[in-house]
Design a protein around this motif. Structure first.
Motif, PDB file in Angstrom:
ATOM      1  N   LYS A   7     -14.166  -4.862  -0.141  1.00 51.43           N
ATOM      2  CA  LYS A   7     -13.108  -5.827  -0.451  1.00 51.43           C
ATOM      3  C   LYS A   7     -12.173  -5.975   0.760  1.00 51.43           C
ATOM      4  N   GLY A   8     -11.739  -4.830   1.290  1.00 57.41           N
ATOM      5  CA  GLY A   8     -10.827  -4.846   2.433  1.00 57.41           C
ATOM      6  C   GLY A   8     -11.457  -5.529   3.634  1.00 57.41           C
ATOM      7  N   ILE A  18      -4.183 -16.483   7.352  1.00 57.84           N
ATOM      8  CA  ILE A  18      -4.118 -15.833   6.036  1.00 57.84           C
ATOM      9  C   ILE A  18      -3.557 -14.445   6.272  1.00 57.84           C
ATOM     10  N   HIS A  19      -2.598 -14.077   5.466  1.00 62.53           N
ATOM     11  CA  HIS A  19      -1.980 -12.775   5.685  1.00 62.53           C
ATOM     12  C   HIS A  19      -1.838 -12.051   4.360  1.00 62.53           C
ATOM     13  N   ALA A  20      -2.249 -10.816   4.362  1.00 60.70           N
ATOM     14  CA  ALA A  20      -2.161 -10.050   3.119  1.00 60.70           C
ATOM     15  C   ALA A  20      -0.932  -9.163   3.133  1.00 60.70           C
ATOM     16  N   ASN A  21      -0.457  -8.869   1.977  1.00 65.29           N
ATOM     17  CA  ASN A  21       0.525  -7.806   1.809  1.00 65.29           C
ATOM     18  C   ASN A  21       1.755  -7.931   2.692  1.00 65.29           C
ATOM     19  N   MET A  22       2.298  -9.133   2.783  1.00 60.19           N
ATOM     20  CA  MET A  22       3.511  -9.278   3.569  1.00 60.19           C
ATOM     21  C   MET A  22       4.651  -8.501   2.922  1.00 60.19           C
ATOM     22  N   ASN A  23       4.602  -8.470   1.634  1.00 59.77           N
ATOM     23  CA  ASN A  23       5.568  -7.646   0.927  1.00 59.77           C
ATOM     24  C   ASN A  23       4.793  -6.486   0.298  1.00 59.77           C
ATOM     25  N   PRO A  24       4.978  -5.287   0.851  1.00 55.40           N
ATOM     26  CA  PRO A  24       4.150  -4.168   0.380  1.00 55.40           C
ATOM     27  C   PRO A  24       4.308  -3.906  -1.116  1.00 55.40           C
ATOM     28  N   MET A  41       4.241  -5.985   9.797  1.00 56.39           N
ATOM     29  CA  MET A  41       3.358  -4.849   9.581  1.00 56.39           C
ATOM     30  C   MET A  41       3.843  -3.581  10.251  1.00 56.39           C
ATOM     31  N   LYS A  42       3.497  -2.494   9.585  1.00 58.89           N
ATOM     32  CA  LYS A  42       3.888  -1.186  10.067  1.00 58.89           C
ATOM     33  C   LYS A  42       3.446  -0.994  11.519  1.00 58.89           C
ATOM     34  N   LEU A  61      -7.712  -3.111  12.223  1.00 59.63           N
ATOM     35  CA  LEU A  61      -8.633  -3.141  11.080  1.00 59.63           C
ATOM     36  C   LEU A  61      -8.706  -1.770  10.417  1.00 59.63           C
ATOM     37  N   GLN A  62      -8.896  -0.755  11.242  1.00 60.44           N
ATOM     38  CA  GLN A  62      -9.025   0.601  10.720  1.00 60.44           C
ATOM     39  C   GLN A  62      -7.763   1.019   9.965  1.00 60.44           C
ATOM     40  N   SER A  63      -6.608   0.736  10.580  1.00 58.41           N
ATOM     41  CA  SER A  63      -5.360   1.179   9.960  1.00 58.41           C
ATOM     42  C   SER A  63      -5.051   0.384   8.689  1.00 58.41           C
ATOM     43  N   ARG A  64      -5.376  -0.892   8.685  1.00 61.43           N
ATOM     44  CA  ARG A  64      -5.092  -1.679   7.479  1.00 61.43           C
ATOM     45  C   ARG A  64      -6.062  -1.342   6.346  1.00 61.43           C
ATOM     46  N   LEU A  65      -7.321  -1.067   6.691  1.00 66.49           N
ATOM     47  CA  LEU A  65      -8.272  -0.645   5.652  1.00 66.49           C
ATOM     48  C   LEU A  65      -7.737   0.599   4.952  1.00 66.49           C
ATOM     49  N   GLU A  66      -7.190   1.489   5.770  1.00 62.67           N
ATOM     50  CA  GLU A  66      -6.690   2.747   5.252  1.00 62.67           C
ATOM     51  C   GLU A  66      -5.413   2.560   4.428  1.00 62.67           C
ATOM     52  N   ASN A  67      -4.418   1.867   5.032  1.00 66.43           N
ATOM     53  CA  ASN A  67      -3.109   1.740   4.382  1.00 66.43           C
ATOM     54  C   ASN A  67      -3.105   0.798   3.194  1.00 66.43           C
ATOM     55  N   GLU A  68      -3.897  -0.276   3.285  1.00 67.77           N
ATOM     56  CA  GLU A  68      -3.801  -1.294   2.241  1.00 67.77           C
ATOM     57  C   GLU A  68      -4.917  -1.218   1.218  1.00 67.77           C
ATOM     58  N   TYR A  69      -6.035  -0.636   1.590  1.00 69.03           N
ATOM     59  CA  TYR A  69      -7.158  -0.601   0.646  1.00 69.03           C
ATOM     60  C   TYR A  69      -7.621   0.814   0.320  1.00 69.03           C
ATOM     61  N   GLY A  70      -7.040   1.790   0.989  1.00 70.35           N
ATOM     62  CA  GLY A  70      -7.432   3.179   0.751  1.00 70.35           C
ATOM     63  C   GLY A  70      -8.867   3.461   1.153  1.00 70.35           C
ATOM     64  N   ALA A  71      -9.383   2.682   2.108  1.00 72.46           N
ATOM     65  CA  ALA A  71     -10.779   2.859   2.540  1.00 72.46           C
ATOM     66  C   ALA A  71     -10.820   3.346   3.987  1.00 72.46           C
TER      67      ALA A  71
END
Ligand code: G4P
Length: 557
Positions: free
Chosen positions: A436-437, A325-331, A82-83, A472-482
């Motif tokens: 969802k995120g 469980i891991h999401a988006n291992m490959n962006p 992850m970033k 949580l905050q950063s992943r909501l933003e980067n991966e879900y646009g929320a």
């Protein structure tokens, strides 16, 4: 492994992998006997990343040094996905690296070193059969190592120890052994012993095979010079390391043989004693010997405890559990991967399995194995293996797959969060993405999510460490646009609650509805603002049992 360099550690491990299998059980046993699944535990900066890299080099999983850690301050590439991990230079999530060495298929779990991600690490430890503990010779036993050791001891996980950074002026090795025994409540069995330290570091003497391994500073190359000596009284020792260090080694070896019993594999496998190795990971010194020893002594896949019974790897029927469980291992692909540890039997691709929690069937069309950076599709997997299942939201951490039996594996607990916040959607336009995120990240175990009994739509987030909130905050933003925002909440101590008398539980929950949250598995969690009020509640409600991890809650209740 070069057999001439193999150590003799008592009853040796049968690493034969036959190519002819008269029946399925023989193949199963053979596969089990070739697996080695372990994690490295250490305090940040002790050298976990450096050792991982050397192990992968020996296993041929990577070909150049520096692939695990690319450049100064940026610990990334192989083990971090992850970033945020890269930005912060800490390993946040547990990842898996597979490689083959010495006739064994090795699955190495990389666990987060940072204390704020303890939960992820603890769950990772439930999926391994042994651990390698890395200790910085300058700093000795540190806080994080202590915590992780407690978890290993709870499960009697065998631990091997590598004392790292011998090229630096560190603590006296005898003092280090005392510290390990005293602070970690595990007996030590030195297997190698340093000759000098810091500027005077000349190498290690292997107390088991009686050979001297010579160190040359700054040499990141193999093979290490090995001097065949006939015990410490051999004059070749003086020639190799000088009279003064040779004398010191003789004294040390005599002292060690009086104080510590010889290494006994049974004590190690029972989690009672830890073999101790010395070296310098940065200089690639002592790591190959460590790996040779591990493939010789480390346990095969071990039985795992389920709520219903113990499940042995040799059982013909497949069972396994999801520990991460891991999401988006490959962006590039927005996928989500459930990491499943195979406990027993043979897992096969495209076969219908029973998903115990949902009482439904599950078929994996493209299960993957983790070989270093690459994820490759596999047709089968065996006990000890960790496989990735493409997940479209079916899995939660702790879920079990079987061939039909209803078993729930233990040891994949949620820990009582210590920090609570009410979470609020900060961008009403992105309501759908936000929910969802939030749900997916909670299922991944990034944070725990609760709902309030008296306000079912409000969501409360619980975490063990502050950094989880930022993730949580950063992943909501980067991966879900929320976007989300946190509001403080006056809660700090959480306990899962249960009772034999279901009516008593219901009455308690009704009477305390403002202080009861519901977790993702619909268990009740009682939260209080102080130890004092918790104690009072306990005294007044003897029928209710309070637990600080979800592990003790009977899911069938
Ligand atoms: P971690 O994953 O446990 O956090 O530790 P890591 O391997 O990143 O090692 C932490 C620091 O210790 C690194 O230095 C690494 O080079 C150094 N190190 C590891 N093994 C040895 C050793 O045997 N001897 C010495 N002297 N140092 C060792 P850094 O300055 O933080 O990073 P970098 O600039 O080297 O990348």
């Amino acid at each position: 492994m070069d057999e001439s360099r193999a150590f003799f550690y008592g009853p040796s491990v049968d690493r034969r992998v036959s190519t002819e299998y008269p029946d399925r059980m023989t193949e199963l046993t053979s596969q089990i006997h070739s697996r080695l699944t372990f994690a490295i535990i250490s305090h940040p900066d002790a050298g976990k990343t450096t050792i991982t890299e050397k192990l992968l080099l020996f296993g041929g999983a990577i070909h150049i040094a520096g692939a695990v850690k690319s450049g100064k301050g940026a610990k990334a590439a192989v083990s971090d996905f992850m970033k945020m991990e890269k930005e912060r230079g800490i390993s946040i999530s547990t990842s898996v690296m597979g490689f083959e060495y010495g006739g064994r298929k090795i699955n190495l779990l990389d666990t987060p070193g940072h204390a704020d991600f303890s939960e992820d690490t603890y769950r990772g430890l439930s999926a391994v059969d042994s651990a390698l503990m890395v200790i910085d010779s300058v700093k000795g036993v540190e806080e994080r190592t202590r915590q992780l050791c407690v978890v290993c001891r709870m499960r009697s996980t065998p631990i091997a120890t590598f004392v790292n950074k011998l090229d630096r002026e560190g603590k006296d090795p005898v003092e280090l052994l005392d510290e390990i025994e005293r602070e970690l409540a595990v007996e030590v069995r030195p297997v190698s012993w340093p000759v000098g330290q810091g500027k005077l570091f000349r190498g290690v003497y292997n107390l088991v095979d009686g050979k001297l391994y010579l160190f040359r500073a700054g040499q990141d190359q193999l093979p290490v010079d090995v001097v065949e000596i006939d015990g410490v009284n051999d004059p070749r020792l003086d020639e190799a390391v000088g009279a003064s260090l040779a004398r010191r080694l003789r004294e040390d070896v005599e002292m060690l043989s009086g104080v510590y019993p010889p290494f006994d594999r049974a004590d190690y496998l029972a989690g009672k004693a830890t073999p101790v190795f010395f070296g310098s990971a940065l200089n690639n010194f002592g790591v190959r010997e460590l790996l040779d020893a591990l493939v010789s002594i480390a346990p095969y896949p071990t039985p795992k405890e389920a709520e219903e019974r113990q499940v042995a790897p040799e059982e013909a029927k497949f069972t396994g559990f999801v520990f991460k469980i891991h999401a988006n291992m490959n962006p590039k692909h927005r996928d989500r991967i459930a990491f499943l540890r195979v406990v027993s039997g043979r897992f096969e691709r495209n076969t219908l399995y029973y998903h115990v929690r949902s009482d439904r069937s599950f078929r994996a069309a493209n299960p993957t194995a983790f070989m270093s950076q690459d994820r490759e599709i596999i047709d089968e997997a065996w006990p000890g293996d960790i496989i990735g299942l493409h997940d479209t939201g079916a899995f939660k951490i702790g879920d079990t797959l079987t061939e039909g039996e209803s078993v729930n594996f233990k040891g994949i607990p949620s820990f009582a969060p210590q920090i609570f916040r009410t979470i609020v959607n900060a961008d009403p336009q992105k309501e759908k993405q936000y929910h969802k995120g939030l749900n997916q990240l909670a299922e991944e175990g990034v944070v725990q999510i609760f709902s309030k009994l008296h306000q079912p739509n409000a969501r409360v987030i619980g975490v063990v460490g502050q950094l989880q909130l930022e993730v949580l905050q950063s992943r909501l933003e980067n991966e879900y646009g929320a976007a989300c925002r946190y509001e403080p909440i006056d809660l700090s101590i959480a306990h899962w609650i249960t009772a034999d008398d279901k009516k008593a539980l219901r009455d308690f929950v009704d009477a305390n509805s403002r202080r009861v949250l519901v977790d993702i598995r619909e268990n009740f969690v009682f939260v209080s603002d102080s130890e004092w009020s918790l104690d009072r509640t306990r005294q007044n409600n003897p029928a209710i049992r309070f637990y600080s991890t979800s592990e003790m809650i009977d899911r069938r209740a």
